[in-house]
Scaffold this active site. Structure first.
Site, short mmCIF file in Angstrom:
data_model
loop_
_atom_site.label_atom_id
_atom_site.label_comp_id
_atom_site.label_asym_id
_atom_site.label_seq_id
_atom_site.Cartn_x
_atom_site.Cartn_y
_atom_site.Cartn_z
N GLY A 13 -83.49 -62.35 -106.10
CA GLY A 13 -83.07 -62.86 -104.75
C GLY A 13 -82.13 -62.73 -103.97
CB VAL A 15 -79.08 -68.13 -104.02
CG1 VAL A 15 -78.24 -68.37 -105.49
CG2 VAL A 15 -79.27 -67.86 -102.58
NE ARG A 40 -93.20 -62.35 -105.05
CZ ARG A 40 -93.32 -63.13 -105.64
NH1 ARG A 40 -95.07 -64.09 -105.92
NH2 ARG A 40 -92.56 -64.65 -105.88
CB SER A 41 -89.07 -58.98 -110.30
OG SER A 41 -88.33 -59.30 -108.57
NE ARG A 100 -80.72 -78.81 -103.09
CZ ARG A 100 -80.15 -78.18 -102.00
NH1 ARG A 100 -81.07 -78.93 -101.11
NH2 ARG A 100 -80.48 -77.08 -102.13
CB CYS A 129 -76.08 -73.76 -97.85
SG CYS A 129 -78.09 -73.28 -96.79
CD GLN A 156 -78.52 -74.74 -91.30
OE1 GLN A 156 -78.81 -75.56 -91.39
NE2 GLN A 156 -79.62 -74.16 -92.55
CG HIS A 242 -75.31 -71.62 -92.82
ND1 HIS A 242 -76.19 -70.39 -92.82
CD2 HIS A 242 -75.98 -72.32 -93.68
CE1 HIS A 242 -77.09 -70.65 -93.42
NE2 HIS A 242 -77.65 -71.14 -93.81
CD GLN A 315 -75.98 -68.75 -96.43
OE1 GLN A 315 -74.84 -67.81 -95.19
NE2 GLN A 315 -76.74 -67.34 -96.24
N1 LIG Z 1 -80.43 -68.47 -98.94
C1 LIG Z 1 -79.43 -69.40 -98.92
O1 LIG Z 1 -78.44 -68.60 -98.55
C2 LIG Z 1 -79.15 -70.15 -99.99
C3 LIG Z 1 -78.68 -71.25 -99.83
C4 LIG Z 1 -78.55 -72.25 -100.34
C5 LIG Z 1 -79.43 -72.74 -101.41
N2 LIG Z 1 -81.29 -71.89 -101.68
C6 LIG Z 1 -81.72 -72.45 -102.48
O2 LIG Z 1 -81.47 -71.21 -102.94
C7 LIG Z 1 -83.31 -71.14 -103.97
C8 LIG Z 1 -83.54 -69.01 -103.45
O3 LIG Z 1 -83.40 -68.98 -102.44
P1 LIG Z 1 -82.90 -67.60 -102.40
O4 LIG Z 1 -82.24 -67.89 -100.34
O5 LIG Z 1 -82.46 -66.43 -102.75
O6 LIG Z 1 -84.66 -66.81 -102.05
P2 LIG Z 1 -84.81 -65.42 -102.37
O7 LIG Z 1 -84.17 -64.12 -101.64
O8 LIG Z 1 -86.53 -65.12 -101.72
O9 LIG Z 1 -84.97 -64.72 -103.45
C9 LIG Z 1 -85.74 -66.14 -104.37
C10 LIG Z 1 -86.20 -65.77 -105.96
O10 LIG Z 1 -86.79 -66.79 -106.43
C11 LIG Z 1 -87.93 -65.90 -107.50
N3 LIG Z 1 -89.17 -66.50 -107.71
C12 LIG Z 1 -90.44 -66.60 -106.67
N4 LIG Z 1 -91.23 -67.04 -107.33
C13 LIG Z 1 -90.98 -67.09 -109.11
C14 LIG Z 1 -91.54 -67.34 -109.73
N5 LIG Z 1 -92.42 -67.78 -109.98
N6 LIG Z 1 -91.12 -67.48 -110.98
C15 LIG Z 1 -89.70 -67.31 -111.22
N7 LIG Z 1 -88.94 -66.16 -110.17
C16 LIG Z 1 -89.99 -66.60 -108.92
C17 LIG Z 1 -88.00 -64.41 -107.01
O11 LIG Z 1 -88.10 -63.17 -108.03
P3 LIG Z 1 -89.20 -62.36 -107.67
O12 LIG Z 1 -88.38 -61.47 -106.52
O13 LIG Z 1 -89.87 -62.12 -108.49
O14 LIG Z 1 -90.71 -62.77 -106.61
C18 LIG Z 1 -86.85 -64.39 -106.21
O15 LIG Z 1 -85.70 -63.88 -107.17
C19 LIG Z 1 -83.98 -71.89 -102.98
O16 LIG Z 1 -84.22 -73.37 -103.11
C20 LIG Z 1 -83.05 -71.63 -101.55
O17 LIG Z 1 -83.87 -72.95 -100.84
C21 LIG Z 1 -80.93 -70.45 -100.54
#
Ligand SMILES: NC(=O)c1ccc[n+]([C@@H]2O[C@H](COP(=O)([O-])OP(=O)(O)OC[C@H]3O[C@@H](n4cnc5c(N)ncnc54)[C@H](OP(=O)(O)O)[C@@H]3O)[C@@H](O)[C@H]2O)c1
Length: 333
Positions: A13, A15, A40-41, A100, A129, A156, A242, A315
């Site tokens: 993903g 992050v 999926r991966s 948290r 973030c 954001q 952000h 972020q």
């Molecule tokens: N994006 C930001 O700026 C940000 C900032 C701070 C905190 N966060 C938090 O960080 C977390 C990740 O966010 P993201 O933006 O990186 O999301 P993302 O791009 O949608 O990535 C999600 C990740 O989780 C994996 N995943 C989904 N379902 C799963 C399962 N059942 N078992 C194992 N892995 C699974 C996905 O794998 P697949 O590819 O196989 O689906 C992917 O690697 C979230 O909690 C979000 O709130 C995000």
């Protein structure tokens, strides 16, 4: 030097991908790197230190022998695997909001409350973030005079909604510019040529879940149960970083000169504040690096006990991956 077996839960993903880069760039002592994701991966690989490493579907046995799990998946995934991580004896540094506000779980911004990781019970949470970026910017001012309240508006970036956010913004911008339709999937409305004043679900008093995170998490991180934060979070068509407008209410007036000097010396911050020279923080400048840029510092025209400022931070880095790796560094250091 001891090295550690590190797993990334959600390595494919937005992050997770950034965590791979940050671990490498900060030269974290990684003995083995285990990228975990969903079914999926299957067949995918990630790049770490020039090597292609196959992604593993998350399962109980995957955590055996792992020292540190960096969580980069949504709440349900973090909640589902936390017991297996605990059984494996690994420490879980989680980016979701699942743990948290648990009183047993430290919630840490590396420059603000690093001492809170002491006494952790296996889980340490990375804050939201926008919370990380805002508190990194204002922490040094809180030391001059306690902050009574904050009125915040956030702008954001789409990557805050995950790896699908930038894909949707770019494709939709192109489609709409050609007069074609592009129905939104990641966001509730078109994000191209638009701003959306809702991030998260409806919560108390008409605020959203994203807005209340800064209120509650700010109290926990600053150890200030009386801190009042009123926040409006807005999604904007920016790819990354952000931006946050903050009005700070202090116990005693803080001058602009005092604030600038404090920000200049604050760890994790860079002062970019010269309106005449058109120098201020902007998301294009803060992307791909770790500092929170702070500028537009000015006395509030309505209330002399208030200061206004504008800050920007990446972020995906300081707001997520970098802060998580900093927590891991505190843990092993
Ligand atoms: N994006 C930001 O700026 C940000 C900032 C701070 C905190 N966060 C938090 O960080 C977390 C990740 O966010 P993201 O933006 O990186 O999301 P993302 O791009 O949608 O990535 C999600 C990740 O989780 C994996 N995943 C989904 N379902 C799963 C399962 N059942 N078992 C194992 N892995 C699974 C996905 O794998 P697949 O590819 O196989 O689906 C992917 O690697 C979230 O909690 C979000 O709130 C995000």
């Amino acid at each position: 030097m001891k090295s550690y077996r590190v797993a990334i839960l959600g390595a494919t993903g937005a992050v997770g991908q950034e965590m791979l880069r940050v671990l490498e760039q900060r030269n974290f002592p990684v003995e083995t790197l285990l990228p975990l994701a969903s079914s999926r991966s299957a067949g995918a690989a990630v790049t770490f230190r020039g090597q292609q490493i196959p992604v593993v579907e998350t399962c109980e046995s995957a955590f055996a022998g792992v020292d540190i799990v960096l969580g980069a998946a949504e709440n349900a995934v973090a909640l589902a695997w936390a017991p297996a991580i605990a059984r494996a004896g690994a420490v879980f540094i989680d980016n979701s909001s699942a743990f948290r506000m648990d009183p047993q779980v430290p919630l840490v911004v590396a420059e603000v409350n690093p001492e809170d990781i002491q006494g952790h019970k296996g889980i340490i949470s990375n804050p939201n973030c926008t919370t990380i970026i805002t508190l990194t910017a204002v922490h040094a001012l809180n030391a001059i005079s306690p902050i009574r309240n904050m009125v915040v508006s956030s702008y954001q970036a789409v990557s805050g909604a995950g790896a699908g956010g930038p894909v949707e913004l770019l494709a939709q911008t192109e489609a709409l510019s050609k007069g074609q339709d592009y129905p939104p999937k990641v966001f509730s409305y078109p994000i191209a040529y638009n701003v959306i004043p809702q991030i998260g679900s409806e919560q108390e008093y008409g605020y959203t879940s994203e807005e209340m995170k800064l209120h509650y998490e700010g109290r926990k991180i600053l150890h200030r149960p009386d801190l009042a934060v009123s926040c409006t979070c807005v999604r904007v068509p920016v790819l990354r970083s952000h931006s946050v407008s903050v009005r700070l209410g202090f116990d005693h007036p803080v001058s602009v000169a005092q604030a600038r000097a404090a920000i200049e010396n604050a760890p994790g911050c860079k002062l970019v504040d010269d309106l005449q020279a058109q120098q201020y923080p902007m998301p294009l400048d803060t992307s791909g690096q770790d500092l929170v840029y702070v500028g537009r510092i000015r006395q509030d025209i309505v209330d002399g006990c208030c200061l206004n400022l504008w800050c920007c931070g990446d972020q995906l880095r300081k707001g997520a991956a970098t802060n998580a790796v900093q927590i891991a560094e505190l843990l092993v250091g």
